[in-house]
Each structure stands twice: as C-alpha cells, then as structure tokens.
Design an enzyme around this catalytic site. Structure first.
Site, PDB file in Angstrom:
ATOM      1  N   ASP A 175      37.269  43.820  46.420  1.00 51.50           N
ATOM      2  CA  ASP A 175      37.211  43.033  45.182  1.00 51.50           C
ATOM      3  C   ASP A 175      36.000  43.434  44.346  1.00 51.50           C
ATOM      4  O   ASP A 175      34.961  43.822  44.886  1.00 51.50           O
ATOM      5  CB  ASP A 175      37.139  41.542  45.552  1.00 51.50           C
ATOM      6  CG  ASP A 175      37.510  40.649  44.375  1.00 51.50           C
ATOM      7  OD1 ASP A 175      37.959  41.167  43.343  1.00 51.50           O
ATOM      8  OD2 ASP A 175      37.343  39.419  44.507  1.00 51.50           O
ATOM      9  N   ASN A 214      49.205  40.498  42.209  1.00 51.40           N
ATOM     10  CA  ASN A 214      48.632  41.454  41.247  1.00 51.40           C
ATOM     11  C   ASN A 214      49.636  41.919  40.183  1.00 51.40           C
ATOM     12  O   ASN A 214      49.244  42.460  39.153  1.00 51.40           O
ATOM     13  CB  ASN A 214      48.046  42.677  41.959  1.00 51.40           C
ATOM     14  CG  ASN A 214      46.717  42.397  42.638  1.00 51.40           C
ATOM     15  OD1 ASN A 214      46.363  43.019  43.629  1.00 51.40           O
ATOM     16  ND2 ASN A 214      45.937  41.456  42.101  1.00 51.40           N
TER      17      ASN A 214
HETATM   18  C1  FPP Z   1      40.226  43.897  43.044  1.00 50.61           C
HETATM   19  O1  FPP Z   1      39.278  44.056  42.028  1.00 50.61           O
HETATM   20  C2  FPP Z   1      40.891  45.152  43.299  1.00 50.61           C
HETATM   21  C3  FPP Z   1      42.228  45.367  43.144  1.00 50.61           C
HETATM   22  C4  FPP Z   1      43.165  44.334  42.680  1.00 50.61           C
HETATM   23  C5  FPP Z   1      42.819  46.669  43.390  1.00 50.61           C
HETATM   24  C6  FPP Z   1      42.180  47.478  44.455  1.00 50.61           C
HETATM   25  C7  FPP Z   1      42.526  48.876  44.194  1.00 50.61           C
HETATM   26  C8  FPP Z   1      41.741  49.943  44.406  1.00 50.61           C
HETATM   27  C9  FPP Z   1      40.436  49.886  45.070  1.00 50.61           C
HETATM   28  C10 FPP Z   1      42.188  51.280  43.977  1.00 50.61           C
HETATM   29  C11 FPP Z   1      43.526  51.723  44.484  1.00 50.61           C
HETATM   30  C12 FPP Z   1      43.609  51.690  45.948  1.00 50.61           C
HETATM   31  C13 FPP Z   1      43.888  52.731  46.743  1.00 50.61           C
HETATM   32  C14 FPP Z   1      44.039  52.524  48.196  1.00 50.61           C
HETATM   33  C15 FPP Z   1      44.044  54.098  46.259  1.00 50.61           C
HETATM   34  P1  FPP Z   1      39.451  43.219  40.687  1.00 50.61           P
HETATM   35  O2  FPP Z   1      40.149  44.079  39.714  1.00 50.61           O
HETATM   36  O3  FPP Z   1      40.135  41.928  40.980  1.00 50.61           O
HETATM   37  O4  FPP Z   1      37.975  42.975  40.300  1.00 50.61           O
HETATM   38  P2  FPP Z   1      37.400  41.708  39.504  1.00 50.61           P
HETATM   39  O5  FPP Z   1      37.625  40.507  40.378  1.00 50.61           O
HETATM   40  O6  FPP Z   1      35.950  42.039  39.348  1.00 50.61           O
HETATM   41  O7  FPP Z   1      38.130  41.628  38.201  1.00 50.61           O
END
Ligand code: FPP
Length: 257
Positions: free
Chosen positions: A24, A72
């Site tokens: 996250d 998501n």
């Molecule tokens: C949460 O951060 C992250 C995600 C919803 C996606 C995670 C994806 C990756 C790390 C990249 C793709 C994965 C792979 C395995 C290639 P957020 O966007 O919710 O962050 P925030 O809470 O700060 O908005």
C-alpha cells in the site's frame, strides 16, 4: 488440540516460511512528488522485484503479494488499465528471471476476469515455472477473501450434491480444500505498508494465526532492510494458538513431535 490448529510454538529466531504483503501507498508516494498515481505503481513494481529477491535471500519459502483486489476495479478506469498493462509488462519481463532464479509463480483470485493478455502471460509463466519447489511467488489478483469464500462455498455445495463430500463430515480441513489457497500453507507473517492498519479483505481465513506487522513506509520506499526488520519482529513474537505461554515454552515431548 482442535482440528487444524497448528502446534503452538515460539517464532523465536525463526524465519517466516510464508510472508504475505499488502503493498500500500503507491498513490501517496506519487502524490508527494507531484507525479501521476501510475508513476507510484511503476515504482511499486521495482519494489516487487527487490522484495521478491530479498525474501528468498532471507530464507522465506513463499511470498504472497496483494497486487489487485476485487475492490480495485472501482478505481478510475485509467488507473485500472494502467495497472493491468504494468502487470502484463512485468510478467513478460520477469519470466526469464523467474526461470533463472527458480521462482515458481502462482496466483489466487478470480484471474479469469483479468484482461486476456494478462491471463495469457500468467498461464505461460505458471506453466514454465511449475516445476520449481524451493520458492514460490503468489500474486493475489482480483482477489478478495469474501469472494473466495463464496466461490468455495458454491464448489463445496456442488461437491455435496454430487455425493463427493458429506455435509456431516464438514470441517475446516474439508472446506478449505475448496479455497483458492487449498494447496498453499497459511501465511506466517502479514505485512502492510503505508501506515494503514487493516487487512482489507486479504487472506482473512488463512491469516487467522498470522503475525501482523504494520509499517509506515510507503510501498515504493519499502526496502530489503524493511523486510528484514519485519521478519526480525516476527522472530520476537510468540505464537500461542490459544494456549498459554507456559505451554508454548514447555519442551515438546519427542513422541509428540
Ligand atoms: C496500493 O497502493 C497498491 C495497489 C492497489 C496496487 C499494487 C500494485 C503494484 C505494486 C504494481 C503491480 C504489481 C505487480 C505484482 C507487478 P494505493 O494505490 O492504494 O496507494 P494509496 O493508498 O497511497 O493511494
């Protein structure tokens, strides 16, 4: 001991065999730098590479990463599309490394609802790495514990109707065979980055006895040292599975090993 309760043990000095991570903070990382959110995800992929290697080097046998939740899909379409493209690109790029480093790839979640290109790359990587046994990377994709339970309940009910299972014999041992994680061990340690302290529908049943570590570090900034620190924290924990400290610390009689 109740069915399926693991043997009480101290985690003292132990490396968690299965680490699961809620990655996250990509969006906030980007926001803090005045960058588009996707740039945070792109940087997050770099962390995925770092942590995949670091976990193996630390002696972890299985790493599960929450890469895309069922919830998501509710993000803006441009972000969802960007994440799917990133995922496909990552899988294409990583295949060689997985084979070279003998990393087995697995998934949990409703992957049949992912874009065709992602599904193709997943099938290819899973097939080509299926023979590796030392280290497994599990990507949770279009995953959510509640949908997982609903899917398992449906499959279980069908098996009961077909006479393959007996309702009276129902137990966690029989039911859990219908979960996406049926052949995977439960996570020992669940880490969430970015300072949020909730599980967000991630491995809710499998994590029943997992140790939880929350760190304020945003996922793109998460390093090998942060992973090592979380594992060190795990090693300080005592896993009691409902028993007392005295019971946990009592030497195990050889006959009960
Ligand atoms: C949460 O951060 C992250 C995600 C919803 C996606 C995670 C994806 C990756 C790390 C990249 C793709 C994965 C792979 C395995 C290639 P957020 O966007 O919710 O962050 P925030 O809470 O700060 O908005």
């Amino acid at each position: 001991m109740p069915q399926n309760a693991a043997r009480p043990e101290s985690a003292q000095g132990k490396v968690p065999a299965h680490v699961a991570i809620i990655m996250d903070g990509n969006g906030r990382w980007a926001q803090q730098r005045g960058l588009p959110r996707l740039e945070g995800h792109r940087r997050g992929v770099e962390t995925v590479r770092t942590v995949t290697n670091a976990a193996r080097e630390l002696g972890v046998r299985m790493l599960t990463l929450y890469a895309f939740s069922v919830e998501n899909w509710n993000r803006p379409p441009a972000e969802v599309g960007g994440l799917m493209r990133l995922l496909e690109f990552y899988l294409k790029q990583e295949l060689k490394t997985f084979v070279q480093d003998r990393v087995r790839l697995r998934t949990i979640g409703r992957t049949d609802e992912l874009p065709a290109g992602v599904q193709r790359q997943l099938r290819r990587t899973i097939t080509e790495t299926a023979g590796f046994t030392d280290y497994t990377l599990v990507l949770a994709l279009n995953y959510g514990s509640r949908t997982e339970v609903v899917d398992a309940a449906r499959a279980y009910a069908a098996a009961v109707a077909a006479g393959e299972e007996k309702l009276n014999d129902s137990s966690w041992a029989t039911f859990s065979r219908y979960l996406g994680t049926a052949d995977l061990p439960d996570p020992d340690l669940i880490i969430r980055t970015s300072g949020e302290t909730r599980l967000s529908n991630f491995l809710l049943l499998q994590g029943a006895y997992a140790e939880l570590v929350f760190t304020p570090v945003l996922w793109p900034d998460f390093t090998r040292d942060d992973l090592a620190a979380a594992c060190a924290e795990y090693a300080r924990r005592e896993r009691r599975y409902g028993r007392t400290t005295e019971q946990v610390r009592a030497p195990v009689h050889p006959a009960s090993k």
